[in-house]
Design a protein around this motif. Structure first.
Motif, mmCIF file in Angstrom:
data_model
loop_
_atom_site.group_PDB
_atom_site.id
_atom_site.type_symbol
_atom_site.label_atom_id
_atom_site.label_comp_id
_atom_site.label_asym_id
_atom_site.label_seq_id
_atom_site.Cartn_x
_atom_site.Cartn_y
_atom_site.Cartn_z
ATOM 1 N N GLU A 46 57.520 46.684 50.229
ATOM 2 C CA GLU A 46 57.723 47.645 50.994
ATOM 3 C C GLU A 46 56.144 48.198 51.405
ATOM 4 N N ARG A 47 55.270 47.698 50.441
ATOM 5 C CA ARG A 47 53.869 47.659 50.918
ATOM 6 C C ARG A 47 53.283 47.428 51.995
ATOM 7 N N PHE A 48 53.938 46.345 52.510
ATOM 8 C CA PHE A 48 53.646 45.537 53.824
ATOM 9 C C PHE A 48 53.886 46.468 54.968
ATOM 10 N N ARG A 49 54.443 47.555 54.905
ATOM 11 C CA ARG A 49 54.687 48.642 56.044
ATOM 12 C C ARG A 49 53.232 49.230 56.387
ATOM 13 N N ASP A 50 52.472 49.426 55.230
ATOM 14 C CA ASP A 50 51.289 50.054 55.478
ATOM 15 C C ASP A 50 49.920 48.806 55.399
ATOM 16 N N ALA A 51 50.298 47.557 55.284
ATOM 17 C CA ALA A 51 49.278 46.444 55.654
ATOM 18 C C ALA A 51 49.217 46.369 57.271
ATOM 19 N N SER A 61 53.755 26.048 64.216
ATOM 20 C CA SER A 61 52.593 26.373 63.003
ATOM 21 C C SER A 61 52.236 28.023 63.026
ATOM 22 N N VAL A 62 51.898 28.435 61.976
ATOM 23 C CA VAL A 62 52.021 29.893 61.786
ATOM 24 C C VAL A 62 50.698 30.385 61.189
ATOM 25 N N LEU A 63 50.170 31.168 61.928
ATOM 26 C CA LEU A 63 49.039 31.970 61.498
ATOM 27 C C LEU A 63 49.332 33.266 60.927
ATOM 28 N N LEU A 64 48.871 33.689 59.828
ATOM 29 C CA LEU A 64 48.920 34.968 59.154
ATOM 30 C C LEU A 64 47.502 35.353 59.304
ATOM 31 N N ALA A 65 47.255 36.721 59.926
ATOM 32 C CA ALA A 65 46.092 37.155 59.845
ATOM 33 C C ALA A 65 46.028 38.678 59.670
ATOM 34 N N GLY A 66 45.060 39.312 59.269
ATOM 35 C CA GLY A 66 44.962 40.810 59.232
ATOM 36 C C GLY A 66 44.511 41.068 57.768
ATOM 37 N N GLN A 67 44.970 42.263 57.304
ATOM 38 C CA GLN A 67 44.496 42.806 55.988
ATOM 39 C C GLN A 67 45.753 43.224 55.382
ATOM 40 N N VAL A 68 45.635 42.908 53.948
ATOM 41 C CA VAL A 68 46.475 43.383 52.985
ATOM 42 C C VAL A 68 45.779 43.989 51.702
ATOM 43 N N PRO A 69 46.268 44.849 50.835
ATOM 44 C CA PRO A 69 45.456 45.402 49.790
ATOM 45 C C PRO A 69 45.160 44.662 48.529
ATOM 46 N N THR A 70 46.073 43.383 48.451
ATOM 47 C CA THR A 70 46.008 42.793 47.029
ATOM 48 C C THR A 70 46.236 41.392 47.630
ATOM 49 N N GLU A 71 45.514 40.535 46.726
ATOM 50 C CA GLU A 71 45.699 38.974 46.685
ATOM 51 C C GLU A 71 47.182 38.678 46.373
ATOM 52 N N GLU A 93 45.208 33.341 56.826
ATOM 53 C CA GLU A 93 43.756 33.996 57.019
ATOM 54 C C GLU A 93 43.896 35.462 56.801
ATOM 55 N N LEU A 94 44.754 35.921 56.024
ATOM 56 C CA LEU A 94 44.985 37.295 55.560
ATOM 57 C C LEU A 94 43.594 37.511 54.817
ATOM 58 N N THR A 95 43.182 38.745 54.819
ATOM 59 C CA THR A 95 42.012 39.100 53.985
ATOM 60 C C THR A 95 42.468 40.347 52.907
ATOM 61 N N VAL A 96 41.765 40.296 51.893
ATOM 62 C CA VAL A 96 42.172 41.461 50.980
ATOM 63 C C VAL A 96 41.222 42.524 51.295
ATOM 64 N N GLY A 97 41.781 43.777 51.486
ATOM 65 C CA GLY A 97 40.769 44.840 51.849
ATOM 66 C C GLY A 97 41.330 45.733 52.643
ATOM 67 N N GLU A 98 40.529 46.716 53.013
ATOM 68 C CA GLU A 98 41.154 47.754 53.708
ATOM 69 C C GLU A 98 41.797 47.521 55.301
ATOM 70 N N VAL A 99 42.753 48.096 55.683
ATOM 71 C CA VAL A 99 43.419 47.763 56.753
ATOM 72 C C VAL A 99 42.460 48.263 57.955
ATOM 73 N N SER A 100 42.453 47.397 59.148
ATOM 74 C CA SER A 100 41.420 47.853 60.356
ATOM 75 C C SER A 100 41.875 48.997 60.944
ATOM 76 N N TYR A 101 41.118 49.665 61.463
ATOM 77 C CA TYR A 101 41.427 50.977 62.398
ATOM 78 C C TYR A 101 41.844 50.590 63.827
ATOM 79 N N TYR A 102 42.582 51.429 64.237
ATOM 80 C CA TYR A 102 43.157 51.180 65.690
ATOM 81 C C TYR A 102 42.187 50.745 66.762
ATOM 82 N N GLY A 103 41.171 51.168 66.770
ATOM 83 C CA GLY A 103 40.003 50.763 67.649
ATOM 84 C C GLY A 103 39.587 49.509 67.601
ATOM 85 N N GLU A 104 39.367 49.017 66.016
ATOM 86 C CA GLU A 104 39.173 47.452 66.155
ATOM 87 C C GLU A 104 40.358 46.503 66.627
#
Length: 182
Positions: A46-51, A61-71, A93-104
């Motif tokens: 369920e934490r993916f809802r906020d990622a 061929s699948v690209l996973l991109a964006g941000q998640v809070p944990t490895e 290509e998911l990165t661990v860190g803060e979720v990008s803001y709407y403007g970005e």
């Protein structure tokens, strides 16, 4: 019988799809992969809802991109996609860190749209064999191109404002044989 009739009726050129050509059924399968992955990733945790997990499929061929809070979540998303039978390759290509803001994300969408338009308007460029996705100013190029076409795609992307990095996820096609005169 039938083959002879079809051969006569279709002219001198071979029938079938050209190398790298994307059929309607391939497009449907990519859409199905994206939807299945997105739903199953959220069901897995369920934490993916906020990622910010983006799933892009092109030629299976699948690209996973964006941000998640944990490895752990990064790996979990990849495992979910790996369980989809039609997926032949995954680029996590998911990165661990803060979720990008709407403007970005809005800026990223604009970059992708401007690039798709540039590729479509570029005379002779096979834009139907290339998919563009942008996250955090990083442009991902997915598709099936020849080496010169891929170089052209990178050149076009590198000239667009806001592009910080370009990552090619290209399946290279052989260069077309030179035309022979009869």
């Amino acid at each position: 019988g039938c083959s002879s009739l079809i051969a006569s009726a279709t002219g001198p050129e071979p029938i079938g799809k050209a190398a790298g050509e994307r059929t309607f059924s391939m497009s449907l399968e990519d859409n199905s992969i994206e939807t299945t992955a997105e739903v199953n990733i959220i069901k897995a945790d369920e934490r993916f809802r906020d990622a910010n997990v983006n799933v892009v499929s092109f030629y299976n061929s699948v690209l996973l991109a964006g941000q998640v809070p944990t490895e752990d979540m990064k790996q979990k998303a990849e495992q979910v996609v790996r369980n989809i039978a039609e997926v032949r390759q995954i680029h996590n290509e998911l990165t661990v860190g803060e979720v990008s803001y709407y403007g970005e994300r809005t800026s990223d969408g604009l970059i992708s749209t401007r690039l798709r338009t540039a590729y479509t308007l570029e005379k002779g460029f096979p834009s139907s064999r290339l998919k563009v996705f942008t996250v955090g100013g990083t442009v991902y190029l997915l598709g099936k191109l020849t080496q010169p076409e891929a170089e052209q795609a990178v050149l076009i992307a590198s000239q667009l404002a806001g592009v910080k990095k370009i990552i090619k996820m290209i399946d290279y096609l052989p260069a077309p044989a030179p035309a022979t005169s009869s």
